[in-house]
Motif scaffolding. Sequence first.
Motif, PDB file in Angstrom:
ATOM      1  N   GLU A  73       6.903  -0.270  -4.599  1.00  0.00           N
ATOM      2  CA  GLU A  73       5.960   0.832  -4.779  1.00  0.00           C
ATOM      3  C   GLU A  73       4.551   0.406  -4.367  1.00  0.00           C
ATOM      4  O   GLU A  73       3.820   1.179  -3.741  1.00  0.00           O
ATOM      5  CB  GLU A  73       5.966   1.289  -6.239  1.00  0.00           C
ATOM      6  N   SER A  74       4.172  -0.816  -4.729  1.00  0.00           N
ATOM      7  CA  SER A  74       2.830  -1.307  -4.390  1.00  0.00           C
ATOM      8  C   SER A  74       2.659  -1.451  -2.886  1.00  0.00           C
ATOM      9  O   SER A  74       1.593  -1.157  -2.338  1.00  0.00           O
ATOM     10  CB  SER A  74       2.563  -2.648  -5.085  1.00  0.00           C
ATOM     11  N   ILE A  75       3.704  -1.923  -2.209  1.00  0.00           N
ATOM     12  CA  ILE A  75       3.624  -2.045  -0.745  1.00  0.00           C
ATOM     13  C   ILE A  75       3.426  -0.670  -0.123  1.00  0.00           C
ATOM     14  O   ILE A  75       2.580  -0.476   0.764  1.00  0.00           O
ATOM     15  CB  ILE A  75       4.891  -2.716  -0.185  1.00  0.00           C
ATOM     16  N   ALA A  76       4.190   0.320  -0.599  1.00  0.00           N
ATOM     17  CA  ALA A  76       4.048   1.681  -0.084  1.00  0.00           C
ATOM     18  C   ALA A  76       2.648   2.226  -0.356  1.00  0.00           C
ATOM     19  O   ALA A  76       2.026   2.856   0.510  1.00  0.00           O
ATOM     20  CB  ALA A  76       5.099   2.598  -0.710  1.00  0.00           C
ATOM     21  N   ALA A  77       2.132   1.978  -1.564  1.00  0.00           N
ATOM     22  CA  ALA A  77       0.805   2.475  -1.941  1.00  0.00           C
ATOM     23  C   ALA A  77      -0.280   1.873  -1.059  1.00  0.00           C
ATOM     24  O   ALA A  77      -1.175   2.584  -0.572  1.00  0.00           O
ATOM     25  CB  ALA A  77       0.528   2.162  -3.410  1.00  0.00           C
ATOM     26  N   PHE A  78      -0.224   0.560  -0.852  1.00  0.00           N
ATOM     27  CA  PHE A  78      -1.217  -0.086   0.006  1.00  0.00           C
ATOM     28  C   PHE A  78      -1.105   0.420   1.443  1.00  0.00           C
ATOM     29  O   PHE A  78      -2.111   0.668   2.117  1.00  0.00           O
ATOM     30  CB  PHE A  78      -1.042  -1.606  -0.020  1.00  0.00           C
ATOM     31  N   ALA A  79       0.124   0.586   1.931  1.00  0.00           N
ATOM     32  CA  ALA A  79       0.333   1.049   3.304  1.00  0.00           C
ATOM     33  C   ALA A  79      -0.215   2.458   3.508  1.00  0.00           C
ATOM     34  O   ALA A  79      -0.675   2.801   4.595  1.00  0.00           O
ATOM     35  CB  ALA A  79       1.819   1.004   3.652  1.00  0.00           C
ATOM     36  N   ASN A  80      -0.199   3.280   2.445  1.00  0.00           N
ATOM     37  CA  ASN A  80      -0.695   4.650   2.537  1.00  0.00           C
ATOM     38  C   ASN A  80      -2.194   4.757   2.321  1.00  0.00           C
ATOM     39  O   ASN A  80      -2.772   5.830   2.545  1.00  0.00           O
ATOM     40  CB  ASN A  80       0.012   5.536   1.504  1.00  0.00           C
ATOM     41  N   ALA A 139      10.408  -4.731   2.251  1.00  0.00           N
ATOM     42  CA  ALA A 139       9.434  -4.074   3.130  1.00  0.00           C
ATOM     43  C   ALA A 139      10.094  -3.539   4.393  1.00  0.00           C
ATOM     44  O   ALA A 139       9.679  -2.522   4.951  1.00  0.00           O
ATOM     45  CB  ALA A 139       8.317  -5.048   3.493  1.00  0.00           C
ATOM     46  N   ARG A 140      11.163  -4.226   4.804  1.00  0.00           N
ATOM     47  CA  ARG A 140      11.828  -3.870   6.053  1.00  0.00           C
ATOM     48  C   ARG A 140      12.889  -2.783   5.866  1.00  0.00           C
ATOM     49  O   ARG A 140      13.052  -1.906   6.708  1.00  0.00           O
ATOM     50  CB  ARG A 140      12.461  -5.118   6.651  1.00  0.00           C
ATOM     51  N   GLU A 141      13.602  -2.805   4.713  1.00  0.00           N
ATOM     52  CA  GLU A 141      14.771  -1.952   4.555  1.00  0.00           C
ATOM     53  C   GLU A 141      14.659  -0.894   3.457  1.00  0.00           C
ATOM     54  O   GLU A 141      15.400   0.093   3.485  1.00  0.00           O
ATOM     55  CB  GLU A 141      16.006  -2.825   4.280  1.00  0.00           C
ATOM     56  N   ARG A 142      13.769  -1.084   2.496  1.00  0.00           N
ATOM     57  CA  ARG A 142      13.700  -0.149   1.373  1.00  0.00           C
ATOM     58  C   ARG A 142      12.592   0.883   1.510  1.00  0.00           C
ATOM     59  O   ARG A 142      12.430   1.758   0.654  1.00  0.00           O
ATOM     60  CB  ARG A 142      13.555  -0.924   0.056  1.00  0.00           C
ATOM     61  N   LEU A 143      11.808   0.764   2.583  1.00  0.00           N
ATOM     62  CA  LEU A 143      10.712   1.687   2.794  1.00  0.00           C
ATOM     63  C   LEU A 143      10.897   2.437   4.108  1.00  0.00           C
ATOM     64  O   LEU A 143      11.474   1.927   5.062  1.00  0.00           O
ATOM     65  CB  LEU A 143       9.374   0.938   2.828  1.00  0.00           C
ATOM     66  N   GLN A 144      10.409   3.663   4.143  1.00  0.00           N
ATOM     67  CA  GLN A 144      10.411   4.473   5.357  1.00  0.00           C
ATOM     68  C   GLN A 144       8.989   4.980   5.608  1.00  0.00           C
ATOM     69  O   GLN A 144       8.436   5.700   4.780  1.00  0.00           O
ATOM     70  CB  GLN A 144      11.368   5.661   5.201  1.00  0.00           C
ATOM     71  N   PRO A 145       8.357   4.579   6.715  1.00  0.00           N
ATOM     72  CA  PRO A 145       8.850   3.618   7.708  1.00  0.00           C
ATOM     73  C   PRO A 145       8.762   2.186   7.176  1.00  0.00           C
ATOM     74  O   PRO A 145       8.090   1.933   6.167  1.00  0.00           O
ATOM     75  CB  PRO A 145       7.888   3.830   8.880  1.00  0.00           C
ATOM     76  N   TYR A 152       7.242   5.803   2.056  1.00  0.00           N
ATOM     77  CA  TYR A 152       7.866   6.105   0.771  1.00  0.00           C
ATOM     78  C   TYR A 152       9.108   5.248   0.545  1.00  0.00           C
ATOM     79  O   TYR A 152       9.685   4.684   1.486  1.00  0.00           O
ATOM     80  CB  TYR A 152       8.235   7.592   0.683  1.00  0.00           C
ATOM     81  N   VAL A 153       9.511   5.146  -0.729  1.00  0.00           N
ATOM     82  CA  VAL A 153      10.709   4.404  -1.113  1.00  0.00           C
ATOM     83  C   VAL A 153      11.923   5.245  -0.726  1.00  0.00           C
ATOM     84  O   VAL A 153      12.081   6.378  -1.195  1.00  0.00           O
ATOM     85  CB  VAL A 153      10.717   4.107  -2.627  1.00  0.00           C
ATOM     86  N   LYS A 154      12.766   4.709   0.135  1.00  0.00           N
ATOM     87  CA  LYS A 154      13.864   5.480   0.720  1.00  0.00           C
ATOM     88  C   LYS A 154      14.751   6.152  -0.314  1.00  0.00           C
ATOM     89  O   LYS A 154      15.054   7.349  -0.221  1.00  0.00           O
ATOM     90  CB  LYS A 154      14.728   4.571   1.597  1.00  0.00           C
TER      91      LYS A 154
END
Length: 499
Positions: A43-50, A84-90, A122-124
């Motif tokens: 979730e944190s990776i997605a949040a930072f990426a957004n 980061a590679r497989e659980r997130l889109q993109p 987002y988290v797939k």
Amino acid sequence: MAESITTDQELADAIALMREAGTDLKDYELKEAKGGFPSSAVESIAAFANTNGGVVILGINEKTFAPVTDLDVRKLQSQLAQAARERLQPAVQIDIQVLHYRQSPVLVANVPELDIMQKPCYVKKRGKMDGSYLRTGDGDHLLTLYEIDRFMENQYRVARNDLVAVPDATIDDLDPDLLHQWMRMQRAGSFERSTAMSDEQILINRRVLADDGNGTPRPTIAGICALGSFPQKFFPRLNVVFTSFPTSRKGDILATQRYLDAENIDGPIPAMISGALRAVSRNTRTGAVVVGALRKDIPDYPLPAVREAIANALMHRDYSPEAQGAPVRVELYPDRLEIINPGGLFGPLTVEALERKERTQSRNQFLARILEDTPYTDTDGSEGKVVENRGTGYPIIAGSLAQANMAPPFVESDLDEFRIVFRRRQTQDGATDSATDMKHQILTFLANQSSAGTAEVASRFDISRRTAAQHLNDLRKEGLVEAIGAKNSPKRAYRVIKN
């Protein structure tokens, strides 16, 4: 863009900041990871990426800020990269570093901000609606449906809310004088076939009118807002709210009155622009400068810059159903003028690109095109059109301020709103002190951040680091902000003290 952590010293400085703050910061997220890979790291990776990028740190206790012993670095590193590679889109290309803090290994993931065309990340397994996050303050927060919609608009560069037909509105709800003058511009235009078209055909082609689905042409949101007699009959909050505050902080408990002047400014866009300009004019003073041997009267704010900012706010604001309850706000303080509209910058346009005058991007393409031919009479009686739509809006603002020997505007944009701030002119009679003015601007900036460092403040206000440090130190001595981090640390930051 958040700064990466690539050395042990940078890691130690970041942890020192968080220890002093007693919490995570907007750019850093700690995860203990003692029991294995924490699912919340995704979730944190997605949040930072957004948002603006950031750093996820595994192996530090969130309460004691001490390193975790017996951390399985190799396994966690593999799990982090895979997540980061497989659980997130993109997928997000994170930079993973194994660093050391107090002789213990710590896993650091530097997360880049994604391009606007890839957001939201987002988290797939949760899907876009339930798995998109944004970094605000010291935490990760689920995006609202409104925020996801704004990301999608930016991604596909398609926003067609201005084309929606207004139920119950008819052509009789358009202002006859405005419509006549606008139609005359269409007939005199370069499109020769317009002479063979009926008025209704032109109105439909220019999207002033649209079919309501039952075969009846009705004014669109663009048409009613630009050319309507009284758009607020259908949308009470598609207006301008002007407020003049007695102190530099909204809601200041020390103020003897809540506001000095307030007005709901209604009507079509041309009328709202002139009404807002009159409200600003009657609540600001005229100062003086000496040019040669002559004294020249000048207003607190150059009206061409104010007019352009208000016109841009009304043209580029978000007209989606979720934002129709939010007006454009014109807020006057003793030291500054703020103009705020719902909806941030559209598409790939960034604050940096706007300030470099590189490009323009219209959220409401059809409204913008209608306003190019919509007549407007300024407060001084001069006549013209509401907008030019030639990418000249911000250059006019910056040029007017520069010509008046005033500082560039402060611009801030997020998904929800766009804000432009003019600092009040320093007049010869001492009406405004420039140092005090700058401190107020810095305080306003910090109030909207969890914290910010000297370099960030200097960059935001185009001042030297030494000057920024001096203003921050003055604010600290006044008890308005507090410093976090070691005194000589390059990562020392400042935040507003909450009352």
